[in-house]
Design a protein around this motif. Structure first.
Motif, PDB file in Angstrom:
ATOM      1  N   GLY A   1       0.821  -1.206   0.000  1.00  0.00           N
ATOM      2  CA  GLY A   1       0.000   0.000   0.000  1.00  0.00           C
ATOM      3  C   GLY A   1       0.851   1.251   0.000  1.00  0.00           C
ATOM      4  N   LEU A   2       1.854   1.281   0.878  1.00  0.00           N
ATOM      5  CA  LEU A   2       2.730   2.454   0.967  1.00  0.00           C
ATOM      6  C   LEU A   2       3.460   2.691  -0.344  1.00  0.00           C
TER       7      LEU A   2
ATOM      8  N   PHE B   1       2.619   1.915  -3.354  1.00  0.00           N
ATOM      9  CA  PHE B   1       1.743   2.458  -4.385  1.00  0.00           C
ATOM     10  C   PHE B   1       1.284   3.873  -4.061  1.00  0.00           C
ATOM     11  N   ILE B   2       1.061   4.137  -2.783  1.00  0.00           N
ATOM     12  CA  ILE B   2       0.638   5.488  -2.402  1.00  0.00           C
ATOM     13  C   ILE B   2       1.754   6.484  -2.709  1.00  0.00           C
TER      14      ILE B   2
END
Lengths: 331, 316
Positions: free
Chosen positions: A149-150, A152-153
């Motif tokens: 997630g990180l 991609f964020i």
């Protein structure tokens, strides 16, 4: 101990003499992996002579370098009694961070940031596994999601190509005939070897992984060494991220997909026990090289990547079966 | 009347907390969502969530068996994909019933291969199922050439999309699977043996339990349930998608662990897994409803997993 050997009566002593067969198989067990690799090289060489060319070897070295370093990371984790399922996505995260920081603050700072990212992921894993005594499968599984997630964020889901010109040096350059990537992997291998097999730190990591309860009772600070095992894993993942990003001259959150499973495969094929506490570093490295060679060879022969997956799965089982069979006979 | 010592009292309080931690968290989450987002309790959303949870539950039931026996099944996602392909292909040629039968058979066969290698060759379940996962994913892609199986008759989609009365069919299947699993684990010799094997394999063997046979049965069951999930899922999407189950095994493992079953084996059960499945499904649904972007959802799911585990650990 000489005294005990000399005083044993011959009838009893003969029970302790190792039959020749066991000795031979013990040596073979150790050589199983190199033999398998030679067989593989011969098979692929016959299948497609391009396999034996130097430029292909360079390819294998480059592709294998990343897997080797990730397998070293996994080795630290597994030998200390855990497992690290987050290596793949942590690699992606570190790749993204490296590229971003390098584009802002230069190559050296970028590399430092990448390794720091890996170390951070490893430290968080280590904290929850060692201090809170949560199961490493679940913690690193959760971390896999978090890191993904990180990654991609931070990257916005896209590849970060705006990197300094020198970013690709590691990926492209060679020293003499050796790709720089392979040399760095070699250095990482030697460092791991020294740490795990020649320092008390390494011995204590093995002890923690082998039998944490016994180690604890013997005064080993089990929490510390479990933590260090996962921290080391994270650091090596950071190094691998630098190699991987340099190769494609960009930071990509998808870098590293699949490496968690491949590194576990490499480590197991190399003879490291999933229970922890035993196994040699060079086994993991050879396992990684074998898998890289396998992928390269299957590609060269022209097999579709789907068939490659099937064959890789089958060979993985075969390799472990052979390894186990040889080891069991030798005991 | 037996009076518990102080220590025993606090220990039993902690055990109760550990078992109730997740269900309580689940209830709190549902209430919070219902308050914050009115659509959460709408029939359409409830239908969606319960369906998603049902597929995961069927898969996780099989995973529960594997984990209780002391192993793990990393291949269930790949089995879902392969069975989906097999089922849709057979449905196209021969009809729904043969398709379903073929799918279940395929799942059982793949599971039994896992079980045979694990039981006979004594390889670590993680590696065997990992290899099967790689193999299965490749198999699904090879059979279809990477393209989905299309133009499956609409009747087939009833399994995944239909209802019996007000209840979605997948939910009925999931409840059945859970009930049967619960009864088997609790009240049959097979179930007791599975727990024994997971708790201490050597002791189980010495007690006369046929460890090899039980392991074979466990992984065959896991494959069968993955197959059922694959049939239901491919019915939902009304096609054979070669990557249908990709990654699902990790969701199942997370659900089992969240439910409180220790990954070392020898304890736990499907009811706890059910709570784990509900928690994960409602969480994912809630994040969707709240329009949390996909990347942040990954972040949230990972953090929630660890947080939930911490909660359980704090209660021990």
């Amino acid at each position: 101990m000489p005294i005990m050997e000399q005083s044993a009566p011959s009838a009893v002593a003969s029970q302790f003499k190792t039959p020749l067969r066991s000795k031979v198989l013990a040596r073979l067990g150790n050589l199983g992996l190199p033999i398998a690799m030679i067989v593989l090289i011969l098979l692929f060489g016959v299948g497609d002579p391009r396999f034996l060319t130097y430029s292909n070897a360079e390819n294998v070295m480059r592709q294998g370098a990343v897997l080797v370093v990730v397998s070293l990371a996994q080795t630290f984790a597994i030998v200390s009694g855990s497992i690290d399922l987050s290596v793949g996505s942590a690699l992606g995260l570190a790749s993204v961070v490296t590229a971003l920081v390098a584009s802002q603050a230069g190559l050296a700072v970028g590399y430092a940031a990448g390794i720091a990212t890996g170390a951070l992921v490893g430290a968080v894993n280590g904290y929850f596994v060692a201090t809170w005594r949560l199961n490493s499968i679940i913690v690193t599984l959760g971390m896999l999601s978090i890191a993904k997630g990180l990654a991609f964020i931070i990257s916005g889901g896209i590849t970060i190509s705006d990197v300094p010109d020198s970013f690709s040096i590691i990926g492209l350059q060679s020293v003499g005939h050796f790709p720089l990537m392979a040399l760095i992997a070699l250095v990482a291998f030697v460092v791991s070897l020294i740490i795990l097999q020649s320092t008390s730190l390494g011995r204590l990591i093995y002890a923690t992984g082998g039998n944490a309860v016994a180690a604890n009772l013997s005064g080993v600070r089990v929490v510390r060494y479990r933590f260090l095992g996962l921290l080391a894993s994270g650091i090596f993942v950071g190094i691998a991220a630098i190699l991987a990003s340099s190769r494609v001259n960009s930071g990509n959150p998808l870098t590293g997909t699949g490496y968690e499973l491949q590194s576990i495969a490499a480590v197991v094929v190399g003879g490291v026990s999933l229970r922890g506490g035993e196994g040699k570093v060079w086994g993991s490295v050879l396992g990684a090289i074998l898998i890289a060679m396998l992928a390269n060879g299957l590609n060269l022969i022209g097999l579709s990547s789907y068939l490659q997956s099937m064959i890789t799965g089958a060979i993985l089982v075969l390799a472990v079966v052979i390894d186990q069979a040889l080891h069991r006979q030798a005991v | 009347m037996m009076r518990l010592s102080l220590m025993a009292q606090s220990q039993s309080k902690r055990l109760v907390w550990a078992q109730l931690a997740l269900p309580s968290a689940f209830v709190v989450m549902c209430i919070a969502l219902a308050v914050v987002h009115p659509r959460f309790l709408s029939p359409l959303n409830m239908d969606n969530v319960s369906r998603q949870a049902a597929f995961l539950m069927i898969l996780s039931a099989g995973q529960t068996f594997a984990i209780i026996s002391g192993g793990i099944d990393l291949s269930s996602g790949a089995v879902v994909s392969v069975v989906g392909i097999v089922t849709t292909l057979i449905v196209l040629q021969f009809g729904i019933a043969p398709g379903v039968a073929a799918g279940l058979l395929a799942g059982a066969i793949l599971g039994s291969i896992n079980g045979a290698i694990i039981a006979r060759l004594k390889l670590p379940p993680m590696i065997v199922t990992l290899a099967m996962s790689t193999f299965g994913a490749g198999l699904a892609l090879t059979i279809t050439g990477g393209m989905p199986v299309q133009q499956v008759p609409m009747d087939f989609s009833v399994i995944g999309r239909g209802w019996i009365g007000p209840i979605p069919i997948p939910v009925i299947l999931a409840v059945l699977v859970t009930a049967v699993s619960y009864l088997v684990l609790r009240y049959t010799r097979f179930g007791r043996h599975v727990y024994a094997v997971g708790a201490n394999e050597d002791t189980a063997l010495l007690s006369g339990i046929s460890v090899r046979w039980r392991k074979l049965q466990v992984y065959t069951m896991a494959g069968l349930m993955a197959g059922l999930a694959g049939i239901a899922l491919s019915s939902l999407v009304d096609s054979g998608q070669p990557r249908l189950g990709e990654g699902m095994e990790f969701q199942a493992i997370a659900a089992v662990a969240l439910g409180g079953t220790k990954l070392g084996g020898g304890e736990g059960g499907v009811i706890s897994t059910a709570f784990g499945v509900l928690f994960v499904s409602v969480l994912a649904n809630g994040l969707n409803l709240l329009n949390v972007p996909t990347y942040s959802q990954w972040l949230a799911m990972g953090a929630a997993l660890i947080a939930a585990l911490l909660l359980q650990r704090a209660g021990r």
